[in-house]
Design a protein around this motif. Structure first.
Motif, short mmCIF file in Angstrom:
data_model
loop_
_atom_site.label_atom_id
_atom_site.label_comp_id
_atom_site.label_asym_id
_atom_site.label_seq_id
_atom_site.Cartn_x
_atom_site.Cartn_y
_atom_site.Cartn_z
N PRO A 263 0.73 -1.22 0.15
CA PRO A 263 -0.03 0.08 -0.08
C PRO A 263 0.93 1.11 0.02
O PRO A 263 0.47 2.17 -0.79
CB PRO A 263 -0.89 -0.32 1.24
N GLU A 264 1.85 1.19 0.73
CA GLU A 264 2.69 2.55 0.70
C GLU A 264 3.44 2.67 -0.55
O GLU A 264 3.75 3.70 -1.11
CB GLU A 264 3.89 2.09 1.94
N GLN A 266 2.42 1.77 -3.40
CA GLN A 266 1.44 2.23 -4.38
C GLN A 266 1.41 3.82 -4.58
O GLN A 266 1.38 4.27 -5.47
CB GLN A 266 0.12 1.67 -4.06
N LYS A 267 1.53 4.37 -3.20
CA LYS A 267 1.28 5.83 -3.54
C LYS A 267 2.76 6.49 -3.78
O LYS A 267 2.32 7.70 -4.39
CB LYS A 267 1.36 6.30 -1.83
N THR A 268 3.70 5.68 -4.14
CA THR A 268 4.92 6.32 -4.71
C THR A 268 5.11 6.28 -6.19
O THR A 268 6.09 6.64 -6.67
CB THR A 268 6.17 5.83 -3.88
N ASP A 273 -2.58 10.56 -9.36
CA ASP A 273 -3.23 9.78 -8.56
C ASP A 273 -4.47 8.79 -9.17
O ASP A 273 -4.83 7.92 -8.58
CB ASP A 273 -4.01 10.91 -7.59
N LYS A 276 -3.56 5.41 -9.65
CA LYS A 276 -2.93 4.76 -8.56
C LYS A 276 -4.10 4.63 -7.28
O LYS A 276 -3.79 4.40 -6.23
CB LYS A 276 -1.47 5.10 -8.00
N GLN A 277 -5.40 4.63 -7.64
CA GLN A 277 -6.48 4.88 -6.71
C GLN A 277 -6.91 3.74 -6.15
O GLN A 277 -7.34 3.57 -5.38
CB GLN A 277 -7.66 5.66 -7.57
N GLU A 278 -6.56 2.65 -6.80
CA GLU A 278 -7.03 1.37 -6.38
C GLU A 278 -6.18 0.89 -5.13
O GLU A 278 -4.80 1.37 -5.44
CB GLU A 278 -6.86 0.10 -7.45
N LYS A 279 -6.54 0.26 -4.44
CA LYS A 279 -5.48 -0.18 -2.96
C LYS A 279 -5.34 -1.77 -3.11
O LYS A 279 -5.99 -2.54 -3.53
CB LYS A 279 -6.50 0.04 -1.84
N LEU A 372 0.79 -3.67 -8.06
CA LEU A 372 0.78 -2.34 -8.01
C LEU A 372 -0.11 -1.88 -9.30
O LEU A 372 0.02 -2.66 -10.29
CB LEU A 372 2.04 -1.77 -7.72
N GLN A 410 12.77 2.70 -4.11
CA GLN A 410 12.23 3.09 -2.95
C GLN A 410 12.64 2.35 -1.65
O GLN A 410 12.50 3.07 -0.41
CB GLN A 410 10.43 2.97 -3.07
#
Length: 545
Positions: A263-264, A266-268, A273, A276-279, A372, A410
């Motif tokens: 999850p972390e 995915q945000k990078t 946005d 990458k809105q799916e979790k 991802l 990352q």
């Protein structure tokens, strides 16, 4: 899933050297067979209980049934084909390829009198056009688990796998039930029983969920119709395959922590946005295994060294996936293929950066990176898989490769990865040469063609006067970011035309790269592996001792 590249974007001159058949100097089937190096698949059988050894025997028997099903999907009548090939070398190469087409040479035919391989393999009528299929008023025609055939009037009809393979699936289902009866682990037993039912019903989601929920099992299997790569007409139909696996618990413990970062990470991702809105699902695992049997799709042509499943987008979003690193097969490819390639093509002072740990990590994070990005387009074009059609596989494999490197960057910044980043980059570069040799009939081969040309144009590497390649670390990192952004956006937009343009412009092997591939072949470096495998190799039977 490779129609354009195989038939339009590149010709035979663009395939690995062995594929460059000419009338003056045809490539012999023996030379084609020699592209493969034989590897024995085994594990520490003595560490297993008598029940586990018996279970392995039953799972191998079930896997052999998947093998026969894949033969039908890839070609048709296996027995008739092999009976008509008297030369033992031709026969062996036909078995390696599950048909008379060389999978490492863009499915080039190698048996006299054989024409081009149908893009739809044996999933569709050979005389069916794309237009006919698209116009047909046929419910579920784009389903994962059915053949398209003609009825008595010549119209298209659907034949479910459970009907086409009724006898085969009945036998395989009973073998899984018998194996479940030997399982001490409750999760494995539950999965095997649900998978046994799925083979009879074509409803795989419950067993996919159960497969994700088991954690402590030593023995594992992936079995059934899984991947879409064999369907190069539309990329809809799944092909049968099986793996039989033994968990390496020590290595698995080393990997366990990385899945929690999804999850972390995915945000990078280097994209807007909306893309990458799916979790990503978090109920996921990374594990290492010895694979002791391959069958069907995964055993054809270039061999898989890691698995990320299930493919069901709904299951992925709800539960995540499991990533299985096939450590013994991976080690064989590293020792017998990647290291010799590096000796020939990687700059001498960067050769020290080719390490098995980096190769293992690059492969592992490739599989993690499948989780991802985005599974459904952001503009109501449906799942990425259907929007990008036959090219979905190549773009997804390319995305996973490049996002794997992004994840390494990352995690290195976070201090979770301590090794020199140059190890990962240089090993990745050598890996491009390894995988591009799989040719245009492989989604992985196609993805590497795109990546090589993209990185070259970004000056991420340079070719020295001695013919060896040097990685430019900073530009390599920048190219990783830019290609990640491009592929994520193509998927999120479901932009089929833009994907076609990317494959047409970047998915080709130029003259210089072809010369490098020729050199690797001239030096006798194998392209891939074939397996010596089975109960005899393992020294087991289905009987308790």
């Amino acid at each position: 899933m490779r129609i354009l590249l195989a038939s339009i974007a590149i010709g035979l001159s663009s395939f690995p050297a062995l594929a460059q058949t000419t009338t003056e100097s045809p490539i012999s089937v023996k030379d084609r067979v020699d592209q493969y190096v034989e590897v024995e698949l085994t594990t520490d059988i003595d560490a297993l209980t008598s029940k586990q050894r018996q279970m392995i025997g039953l799972l191998i028997d079930a896997a052999k049934i998947m093998d026969d099903c894949f033969w039908y999907e890839a070609y048709g009548d296996k027995s008739k084909l092999l009976a008509g090939i008297s030369d033992p070398t031709d026969n062996r190469f036909t078995v390696i390829n599950y048909g008379p087409w060389d999978r490492l040479a863009g499915n080039e035919p190698f048996i006299d009198g054989v024409g081009a391989k149908p893009l739809g393999a044996n999933f569709y009528p050979v005389d069916m056009t794309k237009e006919e299929f698209e116009k047909a008023d046929l419910s579920g025609k784009d389903g994962l688990y059915n053949f398209i055939r003609r009825d008595e009037n010549g119209s298209l009809k659907s034949v479910p796998y459970r009907d086409q393979f009724k006898q085969e699936m009945t036998r395989a289902s009973q073998l899984l039930i018998d194996a479940a009866g030997l399982a001490d682990d409750a999760g494995l037993r539950h999965y095997l029983l649900l998978r046994a039912d799925a083979l009879l019903t074509d409803d795989y989601r419950p067993s996919d969920m159960a497969w994700l929920e088991m954690h402590d099992n030593t023995i594992d299997t992936v079995i059934g119709p899984i991947e879409n790569y064999e369907d190069q007409l539309f990329g809809y139909k799944t092909a049968h395959e099986a793996y039989v696996l033994v968990k390496d618990k020590d290595w698995s413990e080393r990997l366990a922590k990385y899945a929690t970062f999804l999850p972390e990470l995915q945000k990078t991702l280097p994209v807007a946005d909306a893309y990458k809105q799916e979790k990503p699902g978090t109920d996921t695992e990374l594990n290492a295994y010895d694979v002791i049997y391959y069958a069907g799709d995964c055993n054809s042509g270039s061999k898989t060294i890691a698995i990320n499943l299930p493919n069901d987008e709904t299951v992925q979003l709800e539960k995540g996936t499991r990533r299985l690193q096939l450590k013994n097969a991976m080690r064989a490819k590293f020792d017998k293929i990647l290291l010799p390639i590096a000796d020939v093509l990687i700059a001498d002072d960067q050769r020290k950066h080719i390490t098995f740990d980096a190769f293992f990590s690059n492969t592992m994070f490739h599989e993690v990176a499948h989780g991802l990005g985005i599974k459904n387009t952001i503009n109501d074009r449906g799942p990425v898989r259907t929007a990008l059609k036959e090219h979905a596989g190549a773009i997804e494999e390319g995305k996973a490769d490049i996002l794997g490197l992004h994840m390494i960057n990352q995690l290195h910044q976070k201090g979770e990865i301590k090794e020199d980043l140059t190890d990962f980059y240089v090993t990745f570069m050598a890996g491009i040469f390894r995988s591009v040799r799989f040719g245009a009939s492989s989604a992985h081969g196609k993805a590497n063609m795109i990546r090589f040309n993209f990185f070259r144009d970004a000056n991420a590497f340079e070719r020295q006067d001695d013919g060896k390649y040097r990685v430019n670390v900073d530009k390599f990192r920048d190219a990783t970011r830019d290609l990640s952004s491009l592929l994520l956006k193509l998927q999120g937009d479901g932009d089929y035309d833009a994907v076609v343009d990317l494959i047409t412009t970047k998915g080709v092997i130029g003259e210089q790269l072809q010369s490098e591939l020729d050199l690797l072949s001239q030096k006798g470096i194998p392209v891939d592996v074939v397996f010596r495998q089975g109960k005899d190799v393992l020294g087991i039977s289905n009987s308790l001792k």
